[in-house]
Design a protein around this motif. Structure first.
Motif, mmCIF file in Angstrom:
data_model
loop_
_atom_site.group_PDB
_atom_site.id
_atom_site.type_symbol
_atom_site.label_atom_id
_atom_site.label_comp_id
_atom_site.label_asym_id
_atom_site.label_seq_id
_atom_site.Cartn_x
_atom_site.Cartn_y
_atom_site.Cartn_z
ATOM 1 N N UNK A 121 0.860 -1.180 0.000
ATOM 2 C CA UNK A 121 0.000 0.000 0.000
ATOM 3 C C UNK A 121 0.898 1.232 0.000
ATOM 4 N N UNK A 122 0.664 2.151 -0.901
ATOM 5 C CA UNK A 122 1.514 3.330 -0.994
ATOM 6 C C UNK A 122 0.735 4.467 -1.605
ATOM 7 N N UNK A 123 1.355 5.629 -1.591
ATOM 8 C CA UNK A 123 0.771 6.751 -2.318
ATOM 9 C C UNK A 123 1.856 7.670 -2.812
ATOM 10 N N UNK A 147 -5.042 14.539 -4.261
ATOM 11 C CA UNK A 147 -4.434 13.371 -3.649
ATOM 12 C C UNK A 147 -4.692 12.166 -4.546
ATOM 13 N N UNK A 148 -3.660 11.403 -4.892
ATOM 14 C CA UNK A 148 -3.848 10.305 -5.840
ATOM 15 C C UNK A 148 -4.504 9.077 -5.254
ATOM 16 N N UNK A 149 -4.792 9.102 -3.959
ATOM 17 C CA UNK A 149 -5.422 7.943 -3.335
ATOM 18 C C UNK A 149 -4.414 6.867 -2.980
ATOM 19 N N UNK A 150 -4.846 5.911 -2.169
ATOM 20 C CA UNK A 150 -3.978 4.796 -1.802
ATOM 21 C C UNK A 150 -3.948 3.782 -2.941
ATOM 22 N N UNK A 151 -2.797 3.128 -3.102
ATOM 23 C CA UNK A 151 -2.603 2.134 -4.152
ATOM 24 C C UNK A 151 -2.235 0.814 -3.493
ATOM 25 N N UNK A 152 -2.996 -0.233 -3.775
ATOM 26 C CA UNK A 152 -2.735 -1.551 -3.204
ATOM 27 C C UNK A 152 -2.267 -2.499 -4.292
ATOM 28 N N UNK A 153 -1.311 -3.368 -3.933
ATOM 29 C CA UNK A 153 -0.804 -4.348 -4.880
ATOM 30 C C UNK A 153 0.214 -3.779 -5.838
ATOM 31 N N UNK A 154 0.862 -2.714 -5.460
ATOM 32 C CA UNK A 154 1.840 -2.076 -6.358
ATOM 33 C C UNK A 154 2.980 -3.045 -6.659
ATOM 34 N N UNK A 155 3.339 -3.158 -7.936
ATOM 35 C CA UNK A 155 4.393 -4.059 -8.354
ATOM 36 C C UNK A 155 3.876 -5.403 -8.833
ATOM 37 N N UNK A 156 2.603 -5.702 -8.621
ATOM 38 C CA UNK A 156 2.030 -6.963 -9.072
ATOM 39 C C UNK A 156 1.412 -6.819 -10.452
#
Length: 231
Positions: free
Chosen positions: A1-3, A15-24
């Motif tokens: 989880x990142x932003x 705000x770009x929102x939270x990102x889950x699964x980054x890199x998958x």
């Protein structure tokens, strides 16, 4: 989880929102927003829009949940009403998680059409209205209501909805094949060929659903939460 703190949005999102699964193989995005409800907000009309009227993007005869399933992007969405210190009266909150980019999500929002958008956000103070207002104007208003999310959770962020549907489809077809083979009363070569033929066929989308409280306009939101938590 990142932003990421940068803003490249065409919708003026801060705000770009939270990102889950980054890199998958897939990433899940989220959006949370809040808007002041008008004192005379008609929540019965609000829920009617979601429960009975046909969304523009779904075509004739499609319910809200059926049409939303067709988009293949939205994983979950919810609306609720609460009191906040930011506005007098009540505040409408909207929370959504989806595949694809935040910009694309708001681009697709325009497909709802001005009429459907204003049936929801037209209940809020400041929503563009009148003959000169466009669907894009309303979506820009929605985007301006963005707030930060502290934390969110998704069980399969690395899998897109299409991949989840395909996995469910293949599991069902494989189970059917295994049961047929276990009976031992068929030609194995023919059964295998038929099985592979079925796997090659397009999968059907897993039915989604929407739960809508159509009594919300008659049974107002709780005002005694502070009392119940001992404040």
């Amino acid at each position: 989880m990142s932003h990421d703190g940068t803003n490249t949005s065409g919708w003026g999102l801060r705000y770009p929102g939270l990102v889950m699964g980054k890199g998958g193989k897939n990433e899940v995005k989220e959006f949370t927003g809040m808007w002041a409800l008008k004192p005379d907000a008609d929540l019965v009309a609000f829920t009617d829009t979601l429960s009975r009227e046909v969304p523009v993007w779904g075509g004739p005869g499609k319910t809200f949940s059926e049409a939303t399933t067709m988009l293949g992007l939205i994983r979950t969405a919810r609306w609720f009403v609460a009191r906040t210190q930011d506005f007098d009266g009540y505040t409408l909150f909207f929370i959504s998680q989806f595949d694809g980019t935040l910009d694309k999500y708001f681009d697709d929002f325009v497909l709802n059409g001005k009429e459907n958008l204003t049936k929801i956000w037209g209940q809020c103070v400041g929503c563009p209205s009148g003959p000169d207002a466009t669907a894009r104007d309303v979506v820009e208003f929605i985007a301006r209501g963005q707030i930060k999310t502290l934390a969110c959770y998704d069980v399969f962020p690395s899998l897109s909805l299409g991949q989840i549907y395909k996995a469910a489809d293949w599991y069902e077809k494989t189970q059917k094949f295994q049961r047929a083979v276990s009976k031992g009363d068929l030609n194995l070569e023919d059964a295998v060929n038929a099985f592979f033929g079925e796997l090659a066929e397009s999968y059907k989308q897993v039915p989604s659903d929407a739960m809508i409280d159509t009594e919300v306009g008659r049974q107002w939101q709780y005002e005694d939460v502070a009392e119940h938590i001992g404040k």
